[in-house]
Design a protein around this motif. Structure first.
Motif: not given
Length: 207
Positions: A4, A6-11, A14, A49, A51, A63, A148
């Motif tokens: 996964y 993500h831009e700028e932060d971890l959801p 998760v 993940h 970031v 986060n 990635r």
């Protein structure tokens, strides 16, 4: 298993509870000069993940910071010394407590001088990872699929390697010594950032 991005932060929410594998990608090897571009993190359940922080980022990431700074959550690294410095310099948190598979390897696999992550995965897990993207441009506007996958592979195996290394350290009677090294790593990273990266302050030599 999935990767996964993500831009700028971890959801939020998760990651499962427990230890997390952590790695970083930067523009180079000089922490203060070469900005933090990507933080990889995995809970060991099969997903990774990534970031990504773009140029000009403020590195807020509440986060991600909460996970990295959680004193109850063990962080697994390969060469923690570098990652701890990058995380503290750019994100402003101490990402501990620490277990470093590279240090554990050097303390247990004394029959070899090959302690890279790829070497450990091949010998101890019977796997294979590619390092083809290791020196690619992590600050590019777009992170491609090969990058990635490479970034994800750097945290994909750390939980399993941790389990093997815990057993090896116990077998060789070096668990306590290794733990003392792990506990010192945040300070070792700060010494690096403060200008003592290439000097052994414990040496008798005056230089």
């Amino acid at each position: 298993m999935a990767v996964y991005f993500h831009e700028e932060d971890l959801p939020e929410g998760v990651l499962a509870p427990g230890p997390v594998a952590v790695d970083t990608e930067t523009m180079g090897l000089v922490t203060a000069r070469d900005r933090l571009c990507v933080v990889q993190i995995s809970d060991g359940q099969g997903d990774e993940h990534l970031v990504r922080f773009k140029v000009g980022s403020t590195y807020d990431a509440p986060n991600l910071k909460a996970v990295l700074a959680d004193p109850e959550r063990l962080k697994l690294y390969h060469f923690a010394r570098f990652d701890l410095a990058a995380i503290e310099y750019y994100l402003g948190v101490e990402a501990s407590p620490v277990f470093c598979t590279k240090i554990a390897s050097k303390m247990t696999r004394t029959y070899t001088d090959r302690h890279g992550l790829k070497n450990l995965v091949v010998e101890l897990l019977g796997g294979e990872i590619s390092k083809a993207q290791q020196s690619s441009d992590w600050g590019a506007p777009e992170i491609n699929e090969a990058q990635r996958d490479y970034a994800a592979s750097d945290v994909r195996y750390l939980h399993r390697l941790h389990d093997v290394m815990v057993e090896r350290l116990a077998r060789e009677g070096r668990t306590e010594m290794a733990q003392a090294c792990f506990d010192f790593l945040p300070t070792r990273a700060r010494l690096d950032m403060a200008g003592w990266a290439d000097h052994d302050i414990f040496s008798h030599a005056s230089a």
